[in-house]
Scaffold this motif. Structure first.
Motif, PDB file in Angstrom:
ATOM      1  N   LEU A 235       0.829  -1.206   0.000  1.00 21.71           N
ATOM      2  CA  LEU A 235       0.000   0.000   0.000  1.00 21.71           C
ATOM      3  C   LEU A 235       0.867   1.261   0.000  1.00 21.71           C
ATOM      4  N   VAL A 236       1.978   1.219   0.730  1.00 21.11           N
ATOM      5  CA  VAL A 236       2.900   2.365   0.705  1.00 21.11           C
ATOM      6  C   VAL A 236       3.429   2.569  -0.711  1.00 21.11           C
ATOM      7  N   ARG A 237       3.799   1.468  -1.365  1.00 19.10           N
ATOM      8  CA  ARG A 237       4.248   1.567  -2.762  1.00 19.10           C
ATOM      9  C   ARG A 237       3.129   2.128  -3.638  1.00 19.10           C
ATOM     10  N   GLY A 238       1.893   1.765  -3.329  1.00 18.97           N
ATOM     11  CA  GLY A 238       0.750   2.225  -4.107  1.00 18.97           C
ATOM     12  C   GLY A 238       0.504   3.713  -4.029  1.00 18.97           C
ATOM     13  N   THR A 239       1.040   4.377  -3.004  1.00 15.00           N
ATOM     14  CA  THR A 239       0.864   5.829  -2.913  1.00 15.00           C
ATOM     15  C   THR A 239       1.640   6.561  -4.003  1.00 15.00           C
ATOM     16  N   GLN A 240       2.459   5.831  -4.775  1.00 12.15           N
ATOM     17  CA  GLN A 240       3.163   6.426  -5.912  1.00 12.15           C
ATOM     18  C   GLN A 240       2.339   6.345  -7.194  1.00 12.15           C
ATOM     19  N   ALA A 241       1.158   5.733  -7.105  1.00  8.70           N
ATOM     20  CA  ALA A 241       0.302   5.598  -8.283  1.00  8.70           C
ATOM     21  C   ALA A 241      -0.285   6.954  -8.658  1.00  8.70           C
TER      22      ALA A 241
END
Length: 298
Positions: A235-241
């Motif tokens: 989810l943290v990685r997803g904040t770069q979407a």
């Protein structure tokens, strides 16, 4: 404004590509734009001198997810040069050959119907598009992309069980086709079958570990499966979407932080979500919840 999409080699693409258009005005919804068969597209209804972002999701084979930001200008031109895949994005899988990598050419009439269907989707004529996709599949039962687009239309109608059926048919033809795998994971999440969603979403990231959209939806599936520790980095990685995918990542990060007792982190995540998607059905519920936690929002 007009534009064109180019492959990492510099050559124009020779297929229909879907772009996501997002403006800096939060009141304007995310829009989907489709190119013609030469990668050319037209952007209409833009506000002059406003900032917009175009995003093309990577296909896992030839190019990576690419984002271009531009300022709208009368008679302007926007080239989109697709980013190359890094070597690590497609790790070698000994003994496995994906059918999609063979660049299979579909039946000519089926391909024509498919292109027409994408144009119908662009115009909002979804019933006509669905009919043409079904005809394309009837003409060419191995046409994986047509199965995938038909499933996406079903998901748009919230007919998730029907979408799952089409996606599984696509994966019978090509078990490693990344877009059907991703969409199957998303579909299973919507059906509440989060543990089932883990398998296709993990497989997508085995092939393309930098696909941020897959990280978002795998994080959601893990969180809803009570695998909180594993869910957080996705989810943290997803904040770069971009756009709504990024908003979703913040929404579920907030839920994760509440469940792990990290209330200040939850508040920050939900504040970002409310800034990005202030008028969604979730937004009002979050404002009430934040007020109950002692963090009222204006």
């Amino acid at each position: 404004m007009r534009g064109q999409v180019f492959l990492p080699s510099g050559d124009p693409v020779h297929e229909v590509i879907r772009l996501t258009l997002k403006g800096d005005d939060p009141r304007r919804d995310v829009e989907f734009i489709f190119t013609d068969g030469q990668g050319r597209f037209i952007l209409q209804g833009l506000m002059p001198l406003r900032t917009y972002t175009l995003t093309i999701e990577g296909d896992g084979r030839r190019y990576a997810t690419t984002t271009v930001t531009f300022i709208a200008q009368p008679r302007g031109y926007v080239p989109v040069n697709l980013l190359p895949l890094e070597a690590k994005e497609v790790p070698p899988r000994p003994g496995v050959v994906s059918v999609s990598r063979l660049k299979r050419v579909p039946d000519k009439e089926a391909a024509k119907l498919y292109r027409e269907a994408l144009e119908e989707i662009k115009r909002g004529k979804l019933a006509s598009a669905e009919e043409k996709l079904r005809k394309a599949i009837k003409r060419d039962a191995e046409f994986v992309e047509a199965y995938n687009e038909l499933a996406v239309l079903q998901m748009g109608k919230k007919a998730y069980a029907e979408a799952e059926r089409w996606l599984r048919l696509a994966l019978e033809k090509d078990p490693e086709a990344l877009h059907p795998l991703l969409n199957l994971g998303i579909c299973l999440n919507y059906l509440g079958r989060h543990r089932d969603a883990l398998v296709p979403l993990r497989r997508v990231l085995e092939h393309n570990p930098t696909w941020v959209t897959a990280h978002v939806h795998l994080g959601i599936a893990l969180l809803e499966s009570d695998l909180l520790e594993e869910a957080e980095p996705h989810l943290v990685r997803g904040t770069q979407a971009e756009g709504l995918e990024r908003a979703l990542a913040h929404l579920y990060l907030g839920k994760l932080y509440v469940q792990t007792g990290q209330i200040p982190k939850a508040v920050e995540a939900w504040k970002v979500y409310l800034e990005m998607d202030p008028n969604s059905p979730n937004a009002e519920r979050l404002r009430v919840l934040l007020a109950q936690l002692g963090y009222p929002q204006k």
